[in-house]
Design a protein around this motif. Structure first.
Motif, PDB file in Angstrom:
ATOM      1  N   TYR A 105      66.066  -6.326  89.943  1.00 46.19           N
ATOM      2  CA  TYR A 105      66.771  -5.461  88.997  1.00 46.19           C
ATOM      3  C   TYR A 105      65.769  -4.580  88.272  1.00 46.19           C
ATOM      4  O   TYR A 105      64.895  -5.079  87.556  1.00 46.19           O
ATOM      5  CB  TYR A 105      67.593  -6.247  87.976  1.00 46.19           C
ATOM      6  CG  TYR A 105      68.162  -5.340  86.907  1.00 46.19           C
ATOM      7  CD1 TYR A 105      69.000  -4.288  87.263  1.00 46.19           C
ATOM      8  CD2 TYR A 105      67.821  -5.506  85.564  1.00 46.19           C
ATOM      9  CE1 TYR A 105      69.494  -3.417  86.294  1.00 46.19           C
ATOM     10  CE2 TYR A 105      68.321  -4.639  84.591  1.00 46.19           C
ATOM     11  CZ  TYR A 105      69.152  -3.599  84.962  1.00 46.19           C
ATOM     12  OH  TYR A 105      69.632  -2.727  84.014  1.00 46.19           O
ATOM     13  N   ILE A 118      73.543  -9.283  83.144  1.00 48.59           N
ATOM     14  CA  ILE A 118      73.183  -8.505  84.333  1.00 48.59           C
ATOM     15  C   ILE A 118      72.798  -9.415  85.489  1.00 48.59           C
ATOM     16  O   ILE A 118      73.231  -9.217  86.627  1.00 48.59           O
ATOM     17  CB  ILE A 118      72.039  -7.528  84.003  1.00 48.59           C
ATOM     18  CG1 ILE A 118      72.556  -6.391  83.111  1.00 48.59           C
ATOM     19  CG2 ILE A 118      71.409  -6.968  85.275  1.00 48.59           C
ATOM     20  CD1 ILE A 118      71.484  -5.476  82.578  1.00 48.59           C
ATOM     21  N   THR A 125      75.057  -1.550  90.995  1.00 54.37           N
ATOM     22  CA  THR A 125      75.308  -2.971  91.251  1.00 54.37           C
ATOM     23  C   THR A 125      76.190  -3.161  92.478  1.00 54.37           C
ATOM     24  O   THR A 125      75.907  -4.000  93.349  1.00 54.37           O
ATOM     25  CB  THR A 125      75.957  -3.635  90.029  1.00 54.37           C
ATOM     26  OG1 THR A 125      75.089  -3.501  88.899  1.00 54.37           O
ATOM     27  CG2 THR A 125      76.215  -5.115  90.285  1.00 54.37           C
ATOM     28  N   THR A 168      66.012   4.010  90.189  1.00 48.92           N
ATOM     29  CA  THR A 168      66.783   4.276  88.978  1.00 48.92           C
ATOM     30  C   THR A 168      66.217   5.484  88.245  1.00 48.92           C
ATOM     31  O   THR A 168      65.038   5.489  87.886  1.00 48.92           O
ATOM     32  CB  THR A 168      66.754   3.037  88.055  1.00 48.92           C
ATOM     33  OG1 THR A 168      67.329   1.930  88.760  1.00 48.92           O
ATOM     34  CG2 THR A 168      67.538   3.287  86.778  1.00 48.92           C
ATOM     35  N   TYR A 209      74.463   2.004  86.231  1.00 52.07           N
ATOM     36  CA  TYR A 209      74.217   0.582  86.472  1.00 52.07           C
ATOM     37  C   TYR A 209      75.374  -0.071  87.226  1.00 52.07           C
ATOM     38  O   TYR A 209      75.171  -0.834  88.182  1.00 52.07           O
ATOM     39  CB  TYR A 209      73.973  -0.153  85.152  1.00 52.07           C
ATOM     40  CG  TYR A 209      74.230  -1.626  85.230  1.00 52.07           C
ATOM     41  CD1 TYR A 209      73.374  -2.465  85.935  1.00 52.07           C
ATOM     42  CD2 TYR A 209      75.381  -2.179  84.652  1.00 52.07           C
ATOM     43  CE1 TYR A 209      73.638  -3.819  86.051  1.00 52.07           C
ATOM     44  CE2 TYR A 209      75.639  -3.534  84.760  1.00 52.07           C
ATOM     45  CZ  TYR A 209      74.772  -4.354  85.458  1.00 52.07           C
ATOM     46  OH  TYR A 209      75.043  -5.689  85.582  1.00 52.07           O
ATOM     47  N   VAL A 268      70.348   0.772  79.195  1.00 52.57           N
ATOM     48  CA  VAL A 268      71.456  -0.129  79.506  1.00 52.57           C
ATOM     49  C   VAL A 268      71.481  -1.283  78.502  1.00 52.57           C
ATOM     50  O   VAL A 268      72.530  -1.638  77.954  1.00 52.57           O
ATOM     51  CB  VAL A 268      71.350  -0.666  80.944  1.00 52.57           C
ATOM     52  CG1 VAL A 268      72.386  -1.761  81.193  1.00 52.57           C
ATOM     53  CG2 VAL A 268      71.528   0.469  81.945  1.00 52.57           C
TER      54      VAL A 268
END
Length: 250
Positions: free
Chosen positions: A77, A93, A56, A39, A52, A83
Motif C-alpha cells: 500500500y 486500509i 483498491t 499513486t 484510493y 487519505v
C-alpha cells in the motif's frame, strides 16, 4: 526469480494495464513480484480518497489475475497522507486488501520529518508496521527531500520493522545506515552500477535485492515519443531488455 520492486497503474499520462505488466514478467521467467499501485500527488483529501477507492478495486483485480496465471504477487500500500488526513485510518486500509507491506514516498508525498503532523503520522505508520509485521518500502534518492538519513530516528526507534530502501542511488547514506541498523535492506531498481558496487564492497551485498521499477523502465525507454505501444508484446520485450541490462547485478 523475484522482482521485488514493480508497479501497476498510471505513470504520467501512460496508463499501464496490469494484465500486460504481469504477463511481461511471467514471459521472462519471473515467478514472484512485489508491487505498488502508482499513486499521484494529491493536495486535498477528497480526490485522494476517491483515487484510493478505485485503486483498491483495481489492485484486487490484479491480484486475482496474478493468481490465475501462476504469478505470486505481493501488494504494497502506497501511503498517501491526504487519505489518512481525510479520516481513513491505516488500520482500516489494511483490512480492505491482503497487503504485504507499505510504501513511503518522500519525493512525491510530503513526509517532511520536521513537520509535526507528518512526523506523528510517520510514527503511526511504523507502529502499524510493527504490529502487522509489515515491511516498509522507502523511496530514496539524491535530493534533500528523499535522503534516507533524515528518517534515521524511525529506523533507530523501530528496530523490529524491516525497512526497504528503494533505489540506493547514492551509496554513502545507504552504507552509513546499513552500518548502524540491521533492519534495513535495499534494492537495485534504478540503482547505478557504481553505487551497487560500493555497497557490496562495503560488505552489504546480502542486503541488496533485485528490483527493476518496471514498467517505469519501459516509460523511460520511450520518453519524448508522442505515441508508443504498451501492449503485452512491447512490455515483454522491454522487460527482457531490462533484465539483460541488469546482468551486472550478481
Amino acid at each position: 526469480m523475484h522482482d521485488i520492486h514493480t508497479h501497476i497503474g498510471q505513470f504520467y499520462q501512460t496508463k499501464y494495464d496490469f494484465h500486460n505488466i504481469f504477463m511481461a514478467l511471467k514471459n521472462s521467467g519471473i515467478t514472484e513480484t512485489t508491487f505498488a499501485y502508482l499513486t499521484p500527488l494529491f493536495t486535498e483529501s477528497a480526490p485522494a480518497i476517491e483515487f484510493y477507492k478505485a485503486m483498491t478495486e483495481e489492485t484486487k483485480e490484479a491480484l486475482q489475475f496474478a493468481k490465475e496465471i501462476g504469478l505470486k504477487a505481493n501488494a504494497l500500500y502506497w501511503i498517501d497522507p491526504m487519505v489518512l488526513f481525510g479520516g481513513i485510518t491505516l488500520e482500516s486500509i489494511i483490512k480492505d486488501l491482503d497487503y504485504k507491506g507499505l510504501v513511503v514516498h518522500p519525493f512525491l508525498n510530503d513526509w517532511n520529518p520536521k513537520d509535526k503532523d507528518r512526523s506523528k503520522l510517520l510514527t503511526e505508520v511504523f507502529e502499524v508496521a510493527k504490529k502487522e509485521k509489515y515491511e516498509i518500502y522507502f523511496h530514496t534518492g539524491c535530493s534533500e527531500t528523499d535522503n534516507p538519513l533524515q528518517f534515521e530516528k524511525w529506523f533507530r526507534d523501530f528496530p523490529e520493522v524491516k525497512v526497504h530502501l528503494a533505489h540506493c542511488k547514492d551509496p554513502e547514506p545507504i552504507i552509513q545506515l546499513f552500518s548502524k541498523y540491521s533492519n534495513l535492506v535495499g534494492d537495485t531498481a534504478f540503482c547505478p552500477e557504481y553505487s551497487y558496487t560500493a555497497i557490496c564492497h562495503a560488505g552489504f551485498k546480502d542486503r541488496m535485492f533485485f528490483g527493476t521499477d518496471f514498467p517505469i523502465t519501459h516509460w523511460y525507454e520511450h520518453v519524448g515519443e508522442e505515441d508508443f505501444s504498451i501492449d503485452e508484446r512491447s512490455l515483454s520485450e522491454s522487460y527482457a531488455r531490462t533484465l539483460k541490462s541488469s546482468e551486472w547485478v550478481s
